[in-house]
Design an enzyme around this catalytic site. Structure first.
Site, PDB file in Angstrom:
ATOM      1  N   ASP A  47       0.908  -1.252   0.085  1.00 33.38           N
ATOM      2  CA  ASP A  47       0.054   0.049   0.115  1.00 33.38           C
ATOM      3  C   ASP A  47       0.773   1.102  -0.087  1.00 33.38           C
ATOM      4  O   ASP A  47       1.744   1.390   0.887  1.00 33.38           O
ATOM      5  CB  ASP A  47      -0.913   0.040   1.274  1.00 33.38           C
ATOM      6  CG  ASP A  47      -1.899   1.176   1.336  1.00 33.38           C
ATOM      7  OD1 ASP A  47      -2.812   1.236   0.598  1.00 33.38           O
ATOM      8  OD2 ASP A  47      -1.272   1.918   2.025  1.00 33.38           O
TER       9      ASP A  47
ATOM     10  N   TYR B 163       2.918   9.862   0.688  1.00 31.15           N
ATOM     11  CA  TYR B 163       4.087   9.393   1.528  1.00 31.15           C
ATOM     12  C   TYR B 163       5.530   9.687   1.158  1.00 31.15           C
ATOM     13  O   TYR B 163       6.493   9.594   1.648  1.00 31.15           O
ATOM     14  CB  TYR B 163       3.912   7.803   1.777  1.00 31.15           C
ATOM     15  CG  TYR B 163       2.696   7.341   2.174  1.00 31.15           C
ATOM     16  CD1 TYR B 163       1.839   8.049   3.022  1.00 31.15           C
ATOM     17  CD2 TYR B 163       2.330   5.817   2.068  1.00 31.15           C
ATOM     18  CE1 TYR B 163       0.626   7.624   3.534  1.00 31.15           C
ATOM     19  CE2 TYR B 163       1.173   5.502   2.583  1.00 31.15           C
ATOM     20  CZ  TYR B 163       0.206   6.467   3.115  1.00 31.15           C
ATOM     21  OH  TYR B 163      -0.868   5.605   3.513  1.00 31.15           O
TER      22      TYR B 163
ATOM     23  N   LYS C 205      -2.208   6.125  -3.902  1.00 24.75           N
ATOM     24  CA  LYS C 205      -3.668   6.882  -3.772  1.00 24.75           C
ATOM     25  C   LYS C 205      -3.318   8.442  -4.225  1.00 24.75           C
ATOM     26  O   LYS C 205      -2.082   8.856  -4.292  1.00 24.75           O
ATOM     27  CB  LYS C 205      -3.661   7.110  -1.885  1.00 24.75           C
ATOM     28  CG  LYS C 205      -3.685   5.507  -1.489  1.00 24.75           C
ATOM     29  CD  LYS C 205      -4.107   5.946   0.145  1.00 24.75           C
ATOM     30  CE  LYS C 205      -3.579   4.666   0.673  1.00 24.75           C
ATOM     31  NZ  LYS C 205      -2.497   4.598   1.407  1.00 24.75           N
TER      32      LYS C 205
ATOM     33  N   HIS D  81      -7.321   9.338  -1.492  1.00 27.87           N
ATOM     34  CA  HIS D  81      -6.736   9.101  -0.184  1.00 27.87           C
ATOM     35  C   HIS D  81      -7.824   9.681   0.924  1.00 27.87           C
ATOM     36  O   HIS D  81      -7.868   8.922   2.048  1.00 27.87           O
ATOM     37  CB  HIS D  81      -5.580   9.964  -0.190  1.00 27.87           C
ATOM     38  CG  HIS D  81      -4.584   9.490   0.965  1.00 27.87           C
ATOM     39  ND1 HIS D  81      -3.226   9.378   0.716  1.00 27.87           N
ATOM     40  CD2 HIS D  81      -4.991   9.092   2.217  1.00 27.87           C
ATOM     41  CE1 HIS D  81      -2.606   9.024   1.965  1.00 27.87           C
ATOM     42  NE2 HIS D  81      -3.617   8.743   2.744  1.00 27.87           N
TER      43      HIS D  81
HETATM   44  N1  LIG Z   1      -5.524   5.966   4.641  1.00 27.57           N
HETATM   45  C1  LIG Z   1      -4.981   6.477   5.624  1.00 27.57           C
HETATM   46  O1  LIG Z   1      -5.187   7.766   5.831  1.00 27.57           O
HETATM   47  C2  LIG Z   1      -3.913   5.776   6.269  1.00 27.57           C
HETATM   48  C3  LIG Z   1      -3.431   6.383   7.504  1.00 27.57           C
HETATM   49  C4  LIG Z   1      -2.503   5.651   8.181  1.00 27.57           C
HETATM   50  C5  LIG Z   1      -2.093   4.464   7.686  1.00 27.57           C
HETATM   51  N2  LIG Z   1      -2.395   4.134   6.550  1.00 27.57           N
HETATM   52  C6  LIG Z   1      -1.892   2.979   5.958  1.00 27.57           C
HETATM   53  O2  LIG Z   1      -1.795   1.842   6.933  1.00 27.57           O
HETATM   54  C7  LIG Z   1      -0.115   1.371   6.989  1.00 27.57           C
HETATM   55  C8  LIG Z   1      -0.252   0.715   8.175  1.00 27.57           C
HETATM   56  O3  LIG Z   1       0.302   1.789   9.302  1.00 27.57           O
HETATM   57  P1  LIG Z   1      -0.279   1.423  10.801  1.00 27.57           P
HETATM   58  O4  LIG Z   1       0.329   2.539  11.464  1.00 27.57           O
HETATM   59  O5  LIG Z   1      -1.780   1.640  10.573  1.00 27.57           O
HETATM   60  O6  LIG Z   1       0.225   0.165  11.226  1.00 27.57           O
HETATM   61  P2  LIG Z   1       0.431  -0.696  12.309  1.00 27.57           P
HETATM   62  O7  LIG Z   1       1.095  -1.809  11.954  1.00 27.57           O
HETATM   63  O8  LIG Z   1      -1.060  -0.635  13.049  1.00 27.57           O
HETATM   64  O9  LIG Z   1       1.334   0.146  13.367  1.00 27.57           O
HETATM   65  C9  LIG Z   1       2.839   0.368  13.118  1.00 27.57           C
HETATM   66  C10 LIG Z   1       3.353   0.506  14.222  1.00 27.57           C
HETATM   67  O10 LIG Z   1       3.258  -0.792  15.125  1.00 27.57           O
HETATM   68  C11 LIG Z   1       4.592  -1.085  15.410  1.00 27.57           C
HETATM   69  N3  LIG Z   1       4.515  -2.454  15.379  1.00 27.57           N
HETATM   70  C12 LIG Z   1       4.487  -2.997  14.012  1.00 27.57           C
HETATM   71  N4  LIG Z   1       4.597  -4.519  14.162  1.00 27.57           N
HETATM   72  C13 LIG Z   1       4.814  -4.763  15.388  1.00 27.57           C
HETATM   73  C14 LIG Z   1       4.918  -5.987  16.391  1.00 27.57           C
HETATM   74  N5  LIG Z   1       5.045  -7.118  15.731  1.00 27.57           N
HETATM   75  N6  LIG Z   1       4.890  -5.738  17.580  1.00 27.57           N
HETATM   76  C15 LIG Z   1       5.131  -4.528  18.098  1.00 27.57           C
HETATM   77  N7  LIG Z   1       4.936  -3.403  17.405  1.00 27.57           N
HETATM   78  C16 LIG Z   1       4.672  -3.609  16.069  1.00 27.57           C
HETATM   79  C17 LIG Z   1       5.306  -0.194  14.715  1.00 27.57           C
HETATM   80  O11 LIG Z   1       6.606  -0.135  15.248  1.00 27.57           O
HETATM   81  P3  LIG Z   1       8.065   0.240  14.744  1.00 27.57           P
HETATM   82  O12 LIG Z   1       7.784   1.147  13.689  1.00 27.57           O
HETATM   83  O13 LIG Z   1       8.776   0.545  15.959  1.00 27.57           O
HETATM   84  O14 LIG Z   1       8.308  -1.225  14.222  1.00 27.57           O
HETATM   85  C18 LIG Z   1       4.591   1.107  14.461  1.00 27.57           C
HETATM   86  O15 LIG Z   1       4.821   1.922  15.663  1.00 27.57           O
HETATM   87  C19 LIG Z   1       0.425   2.743   6.575  1.00 27.57           C
HETATM   88  O16 LIG Z   1       2.017   2.270   6.306  1.00 27.57           O
HETATM   89  C20 LIG Z   1      -0.348   3.102   5.331  1.00 27.57           C
HETATM   90  O17 LIG Z   1       0.002   2.183   4.261  1.00 27.57           O
HETATM   91  C21 LIG Z   1      -3.203   4.589   5.926  1.00 27.57           C
END
Ligand SMILES: NC(=O)c1ccc[n+]([C@@H]2O[C@H](COP(=O)([O-])OP(=O)(O)OC[C@H]3O[C@@H](n4cnc5c(N)ncnc54)[C@H](OP(=O)(O)O)[C@@H]3O)[C@@H](O)[C@H]2O)c1
Length: 309
Positions: free
Chosen positions: A52, A57, A86, A119
């Site tokens: 994604d 980004y 997006k 987006h």
């Molecule tokens: N449409 C939108 O507006 C929008 C908004 C936000 C995100 N997104 C998308 O969604 C994706 C996912 O982002 P998210 O923040 O939602 O992801 P997430 O996986 O819920 O959270 C990522 C966070 O979790 C930690 N993490 C990952 N794996 C872990 C594990 N096994 N154990 C403990 N902590 C862990 C990471 O830490 P570390 O960094 O320290 O590894 C990071 O701080 C983004 O990259 C993006 O593509 C879209």
């Protein structure tokens, strides 16, 4: 859904017949360029086949480079991966949609996209400044374009064959309905924040009824602590089934019929987040009964994503 009992390989059928989306997705919202490349390579090596991206980004070039190198090294064909990007808020005017799409495609180094999403439903002042602000620091919105105008331009991209499916992100059910009803090409995917503290059940039910893929971001609650990763119900289940809290949360998301996006940055976490297995029914139901409700990302209300977009 397909993928038998191995939920790591689950794929969800798209409603326009263009293919299937791997349920486990890797999100590329990683601010550092070098880290984007290593994390994307690690994800591909761990088994992720769904990526994604977003023009917002500012790292599509790095993601593309990592994908080309990783696919060449691993003998992985383009048809074996699913890539989304997006359209950003400053490109909602219909005449800006195709140039924005082509620019993303070029940065990613791809011939086609599996999925292109709007987006957020918020149009910002058109231009190269991704975060246009007035003198008071308030976002400058664009009232000259409607979301349906933008959707029509997205439909034209599918007609031209460079984009297999289109969808929306950061929407509510009301906004989805406002596009779903008049759409010539129905949204194939909606990407929204979702986790046990924000199950979005009504939106999920509508998506299931219409065959729209519900793609959850923040399945680990953006990794915030205190938060889902330390929730006592999740921790107890993790101990009981011999998995980590992250694996429990990701399994729950897939088992309730959604796709998800997670962003592990290290190779070890990429392997951990890919290595999920189905939860026993009682554990799944226990998570469904969690009562805490919390939205972490304000983007759905403003088009601006607090610390993350
Ligand atoms: N449409 C939108 O507006 C929008 C908004 C936000 C995100 N997104 C998308 O969604 C994706 C996912 O982002 P998210 O923040 O939602 O992801 P997430 O996986 O819920 O959270 C990522 C966070 O979790 C930690 N993490 C990952 N794996 C872990 C594990 N096994 N154990 C403990 N902590 C862990 C990471 O830490 P570390 O960094 O320290 O590894 C990071 O701080 C983004 O990259 C993006 O593509 C879209």
């Amino acid at each position: 859904m397909t993928g038998s009992s191995d939920i790591r390989l689950m794929k969800i059928l798209l409603n326009n017949g263009s293919g299937r989306m791997p349920a486990l997705g890797f999100g590329t919202l990683i601010p550092d360029a070098a880290e984007t490349i290593t994390a994307t390579r690690n994800a591909l090596e761990a088994g992720f086949r769904h990526f994604d991206c977003a023009e917002r980004y500012r790292n599509e070039h790095e993601v593309g480079e990592a994908l080309q190198a990783g696919m060449a090294a691993g003998g992985i064909a383009r048809a074996d991966i699913f890539v989304t990007t997006k359209l950003w808020n400053t490109n909602h005017r219909p005449e800006r949609v195709e140039p924005a799409f082509e620019a993303s495609l070029k940065r990613l180094g791809l011939e086609y996209l599996d999925l292109y999403l709007i987006h957020t439903p918020f149009a910002f002042q058109p231009g190269d400044e991704q975060d246009p602000r007035d003198q008071n620091g308030s976002v400058i919105y664009d009232n000259e374009v409607t979301l349906l105008d933008t959707w029509r331009a997205m439909e034209n991209l599918v007609d031209r064959g460079k984009c297999r499916a289109i969808g929306l992100s950061d929407i509510t059910l009301d906004i989805l309905l406002s596009i779903y009803e008049p759409a010539r090409i129905k949204p194939a995917v909606v990407q929204v924040e979702s986790h046990p503290y924000l199950p979005e059940t009504e939106l999920l039910e509508f998506c299931k009824e219409k065959g729209i893929v519900f793609l959850a971001f923040a399945p680990l609650g953006h990794g915030m602590k205190p938060g889902l990763l330390e929730d006592p119900v999740i921790s107890a289940i993790a101990a009981r089934v011999g998995k980590t809290p992250a694996q429990v949360l990701l399994a729950w998301a897939v088992q309730r019929g959604t796709a998800l996006l997670t962003t592990p940055r290290t190779a070890a976490r990429a392997r951990e987040n890919f290595d999920i297995s189905a939860l026993p029914e009682d554990a799944f139901n226990e998570i469904n009964r969690i009562q805490t409700r919390q939205r972490l990302n304000p983007v759905v209300k403003t088009g601006v994503g607090g610390f993350l977009t």
